[in-house]
Design an enzyme around this catalytic site. Structure first.
Site, mmCIF file in Angstrom:
data_model
loop_
_atom_site.group_PDB
_atom_site.id
_atom_site.type_symbol
_atom_site.label_atom_id
_atom_site.label_comp_id
_atom_site.label_asym_id
_atom_site.label_seq_id
_atom_site.Cartn_x
_atom_site.Cartn_y
_atom_site.Cartn_z
ATOM 1 N N ASP A 29 0.864 -1.190 0.000
ATOM 2 C CA ASP A 29 0.000 0.000 0.000
ATOM 3 C C ASP A 29 0.897 1.235 0.000
ATOM 4 O O ASP A 29 1.854 1.330 0.769
ATOM 5 C CB ASP A 29 -0.924 -0.019 1.227
ATOM 6 C CG ASP A 29 -2.040 1.018 1.122
ATOM 7 O OD1 ASP A 29 -1.732 2.214 0.931
ATOM 8 O OD2 ASP A 29 -3.207 0.640 1.238
ATOM 9 N N ILE A 30 0.590 2.170 -0.866
ATOM 10 C CA ILE A 30 1.433 3.347 -1.051
ATOM 11 C C ILE A 30 1.267 4.360 0.106
ATOM 12 O O ILE A 30 2.107 5.234 0.300
ATOM 13 C CB ILE A 30 1.141 3.997 -2.427
ATOM 14 C CG1 ILE A 30 2.335 4.765 -2.945
ATOM 15 C CG2 ILE A 30 -0.110 4.829 -2.415
ATOM 16 C CD1 ILE A 30 3.462 3.925 -3.411
ATOM 17 N N GLU A 88 -12.289 3.391 -1.333
ATOM 18 C CA GLU A 88 -11.562 4.285 -2.225
ATOM 19 C C GLU A 88 -11.407 3.686 -3.625
ATOM 20 O O GLU A 88 -11.663 4.365 -4.611
ATOM 21 C CB GLU A 88 -10.181 4.538 -1.598
ATOM 22 C CG GLU A 88 -9.415 5.705 -2.145
ATOM 23 C CD GLU A 88 -8.026 5.764 -1.515
ATOM 24 O OE1 GLU A 88 -7.055 5.690 -2.272
ATOM 25 O OE2 GLU A 88 -7.929 5.859 -0.267
ATOM 26 N N HIS A 93 -10.102 -5.921 -2.581
ATOM 27 C CA HIS A 93 -8.749 -6.078 -2.041
ATOM 28 C C HIS A 93 -8.800 -6.292 -0.534
ATOM 29 O O HIS A 93 -9.711 -5.823 0.143
ATOM 30 C CB HIS A 93 -7.858 -4.877 -2.373
ATOM 31 C CG HIS A 93 -8.415 -3.551 -1.973
ATOM 32 N ND1 HIS A 93 -9.375 -2.884 -2.713
ATOM 33 C CD2 HIS A 93 -8.173 -2.753 -0.900
ATOM 34 C CE1 HIS A 93 -9.679 -1.742 -2.134
ATOM 35 N NE2 HIS A 93 -8.977 -1.638 -1.013
ATOM 36 N N HIS A 95 -6.535 -5.719 2.928
ATOM 37 C CA HIS A 95 -5.386 -5.064 3.556
ATOM 38 C C HIS A 95 -4.756 -6.031 4.557
ATOM 39 O O HIS A 95 -5.472 -6.599 5.399
ATOM 40 C CB HIS A 95 -5.830 -3.833 4.364
ATOM 41 C CG HIS A 95 -6.352 -2.691 3.562
ATOM 42 N ND1 HIS A 95 -5.601 -1.556 3.293
ATOM 43 C CD2 HIS A 95 -7.554 -2.471 2.982
ATOM 44 C CE1 HIS A 95 -6.330 -0.696 2.592
ATOM 45 N NE2 HIS A 95 -7.523 -1.219 2.392
HETATM 46 P P1 AMP Z 1 -9.813 1.289 0.293
HETATM 47 O O1 AMP Z 1 -10.417 1.187 -1.088
HETATM 48 O O2 AMP Z 1 -10.640 2.147 1.215
HETATM 49 O O3 AMP Z 1 -9.540 -0.080 0.893
HETATM 50 O O4 AMP Z 1 -8.422 2.031 0.160
HETATM 51 C C1 AMP Z 1 -7.597 1.817 -0.950
HETATM 52 C C2 AMP Z 1 -6.163 1.662 -0.526
HETATM 53 O O5 AMP Z 1 -5.384 1.562 -1.704
HETATM 54 C C3 AMP Z 1 -5.603 2.838 0.291
HETATM 55 O O6 AMP Z 1 -5.015 2.350 1.479
HETATM 56 C C4 AMP Z 1 -4.569 3.471 -0.654
HETATM 57 O O7 AMP Z 1 -3.442 3.972 0.030
HETATM 58 C C5 AMP Z 1 -4.204 2.303 -1.549
HETATM 59 N N1 AMP Z 1 -3.756 2.705 -2.882
HETATM 60 C C6 AMP Z 1 -4.407 3.520 -3.743
HETATM 61 N N2 AMP Z 1 -3.699 3.640 -4.887
HETATM 62 C C7 AMP Z 1 -2.584 2.897 -4.732
HETATM 63 C C8 AMP Z 1 -1.457 2.607 -5.555
HETATM 64 N N3 AMP Z 1 -1.329 3.130 -6.780
HETATM 65 N N4 AMP Z 1 -0.477 1.789 -5.071
HETATM 66 C C9 AMP Z 1 -0.595 1.256 -3.838
HETATM 67 N N5 AMP Z 1 -1.638 1.467 -3.020
HETATM 68 C C10 AMP Z 1 -2.623 2.290 -3.447
#
Ligand code: AMP
Length: 130
Positions: A29-30, A88, A93, A95
């Protein structure tokens, strides 16, 4: 249009890759809650995790289990915590977050700011342990 996570799995957008097979992909995760915070995705593009077909859903958790074992080996932590949000990015996915204490799995916590070199080093360590 492909989701950002599909583009990551296809190598069209860079990521700090942890592991991959035919159906699943894991990467850092970025905006990590902790060093080693990893996302595990199915390559199949489905928004809501509970809309996945059973085989993909079960395989996703089995793949996440392997990745979590690698995180536990590579990153000093008490447990690897699990969360599913999807608020988001509309691509299912999981975590995986290394935990020292309960409060480490609070998505309101300040995210770590890591250098590309730090991300790379963490990814390599975990990838070697998966
Ligand atoms: P959520 O959809 O609420 O589970 O959050 C999406 C997660 O994806 C967040 O923790 C972001 O930091 C992560 N994220 C979004 N874009 C990227 C990316 N390009 N590379 C890695 N992680 C990402």
């Amino acid at each position: 249009m492909a989701t950002i996570f599909s583009m990551i799995a296809a190598g069209q957008i860079p990521s700090y890759k942890i592991a991959e097979d035919e159906n699943y992909y894991a990467f850092l995760d970025i905006n990590p809650l902790a060093k080693g915070h990893t996302l595990v995705i199915p390559k199949k593009e489905v928004d809501y995790i509970f809309d996945l077909d059973d085989a993909t859903y079960e395989g996703l958790w089995a793949f996440a289990k392997k990745v979590a074992a690698g995180i536990k080996t590579a990153i000093p932590c008490k447990r690897v915590g699990v969360a599913v949000l999807g608020m988001e990015v509309p691509h299912a996915h999981i975590h995986l977050v290394p935990l020292q204490k309960e409060g480490d799995l609070n998505f309101r916590n300040k995210k770590l700011s890591l250098t590309p070199e730090e991300f790379q080093e963490i990814a390599q360590k975990i990838a070697a342990a998966v």
